[in-house]
Design an enzyme around this catalytic site. Structure first.
Site, PDB file in Angstrom:
ATOM      1  N   SER A 181     -43.782 -34.260  46.420  1.00 58.88           N
ATOM      2  CA  SER A 181     -42.943 -35.124  45.586  1.00 58.88           C
ATOM      3  C   SER A 181     -41.537 -35.132  46.169  1.00 58.88           C
ATOM      4  CB  SER A 181     -42.966 -34.646  44.131  1.00 58.88           C
ATOM      5  OG  SER A 181     -42.284 -35.561  43.289  1.00 58.88           O
ATOM      6  N   THR A 182     -40.529 -34.725  45.403  1.00 55.57           N
ATOM      7  CA  THR A 182     -39.144 -34.769  45.870  1.00 55.57           C
ATOM      8  C   THR A 182     -38.980 -33.993  47.176  1.00 55.57           C
ATOM      9  OG1 THR A 182     -38.467 -34.781  43.557  1.00 55.57           O
ATOM     10  CG2 THR A 182     -36.747 -34.389  45.190  1.00 55.57           C
ATOM     11  N   MET A 241     -40.718 -31.572  42.430  1.00 55.66           N
ATOM     12  CA  MET A 241     -40.333 -31.158  41.093  1.00 55.66           C
ATOM     13  C   MET A 241     -41.554 -31.134  40.179  1.00 55.66           C
ATOM     14  SD  MET A 241     -37.435 -32.976  38.671  1.00 55.66           S
ATOM     15  CE  MET A 241     -38.162 -34.614  38.862  1.00 55.66           C
ATOM     16  N   ASP A 275     -47.290 -30.749  39.319  1.00 52.58           N
ATOM     17  CA  ASP A 275     -48.438 -31.539  39.764  1.00 52.58           C
ATOM     18  C   ASP A 275     -48.999 -30.964  41.058  1.00 52.58           C
ATOM     19  OD1 ASP A 275     -50.327 -33.611  39.875  1.00 52.58           O
ATOM     20  OD2 ASP A 275     -48.981 -34.905  41.037  1.00 52.58           O
ATOM     21  N   HIS A 326     -45.564 -38.713  45.572  1.00 52.02           N
ATOM     22  CA  HIS A 326     -45.062 -39.488  44.430  1.00 52.02           C
ATOM     23  C   HIS A 326     -44.108 -40.566  44.918  1.00 52.02           C
ATOM     24  CE1 HIS A 326     -45.744 -35.656  41.788  1.00 52.02           C
ATOM     25  NE2 HIS A 326     -46.865 -36.307  42.024  1.00 52.02           N
TER      26      HIS A 326
END
Length: 347
Positions: free
Chosen positions: A161-162, A280, A283, A187
């Protein structure tokens, strides 16, 4: 108190962001700037903890300003990005230069759109404030093709993600052209994943594409989940194929890393290699645990090389990771494992 500087050529967006962030008890907007030159003076004057930065500005665009900022005074930056192909290309360039993350700019109905993104914006500003800006890193030398066990049937599944766009790039650039098939959930909003895949395809020896659904997984190919739809795999005779699943969000996301990892666990079992990278939230943590429980090999990125240690940190807490290592070492770790285990079998 988080000191925020807003840089945007739109007076409306400056006003809306200032109003939104000023309502938070732990945030203070120290200034708003209509262009990069005004922003430069405010950076020196206020030493902001976080900067929100528009990409398209007069006099000096956001990319140029960001590059100068990261050399002179590295600061956590959130890009304000339009959800377009051009916006996606510019945003990926900014992430490459060191921006922490991006905030979508509504195409129409700006006031309503900003309000819809309220919680997302607040979360990302808080996250950026707690993040140390990391210097850009060169990828490790690509692994030689002859070092791979011939005929391997392993499937590599990656979640991020991030901060993930750069860590995924670092990993994929290290892969040789005959690496096992790789499936990825990062993401991202719709449209960005197409641009992301195309950008990686120009940089890597493996062939990178956005998954269409129904593709046979082939060695030397990478399949990236499209924005706003889950990616999984399924067995088809002796082969594996991609599947796209248009269902509800899982673990707060669509596409979800947990969906990908669980399908890989169920379909590939001990032939699965799961890698959970920076991001973050949590997940992918439970999904990585499933891969380990099914006999697969699992890796979590270490805290030192993560932009955000949320997802891999949660996986480590669960006992989901067989190995924890720096992003620059993950590809080598995978192939050391392949050498030790030899060829797998799909059946």
């Amino acid at each position: 108190m988080i000191k925020v500087l807003i840089v945007d050529d739109s007076a409306l967006i400056r006003s809306l962001l200032k109003e939104l962030l000023s309502k938070e008890p732990d945030m203070m907007v120290v200034g708003t700037a209509p262009d990069a030159y005004a922003a430069r003076n405010m950076v020196n004057k206020f030493s902001p903890d976080v900067i929100t930065l528009d990409i398209e500005m007069p006099k000096m665009d956001g990319i140029t300003f960001l590059a100068k900022l990261m050399k002179a005074r590295p600061t956590p930056v959130l890009m304000i990005s339009t959800l377009t192909e051009k916006g996606a290309e510019a945003t990926l360039k900014c992430l490459e230069l060191g921006a922490i993350d991006y905030i979508p700019k509504p195409k129409v109905g700006v006031a309503e759109g900003i309000e819809d993104y309220r919680q997302l914006i607040i979360e990302k500003v808080r996250l950026a404030a707690s993040t140390k800006v990391k210097p850009t890193r060169t990828a490790s030398a690509p692994i030689k093709e002859q070092s791979i066990i011939g005929g391997t049937e392993k499937i590599i599944a990656v979640g991020a993600s991030t901060g993930g766009t750069e860590t995924i790039k670092t990993f994929l650039i290290s892969l040789p052209a005959n690496a096992p098939a790789v499936v990825i959930t990062q993401h991202m909003p719709p449209g960005f994943t197409t641009t992301f895949a195309n950008r990686l395809n120009t940089l890597c020896k493996v062939k990178v594409t956005e998954a269409k659904g129904g593709e046979r997984l082939l060695a030397g190919y990478v399949y990236i989940a499209p924005g706003d739809i889950h990616l999984g795999i399924e067995r088809s005779g002796a082969d594996y194929r991609t599947i796209l699943i248009d269902s509800e969000r899982v673990s707060g996301h669509k596409p979800s890393v947990d969906v990908l990892f669980r399908s890989v666990s169920q379909s590939a079992g001990q032939n699965a290699i799961g890698i959970l990278m920076t991001g973050m939230g949590k997940d992918g943590a439970a999904g990585l645990y499933d891969i380990r429980q099914s006999g697969g090999y699992t890796i979590a990125q270490d805290e030192a090389s993560c932009v955000v240690f949320g997802m891999p940190g949660e996986a480590i807490k669960l006992g989901a990771a067989v190995c924890v290592c720096d992003i620059k070492d993950i590809a080598e770790n995978v192939f050391d494992y392949l050498k030790k285990t030899g060829s797998g079998t799909r059946l």
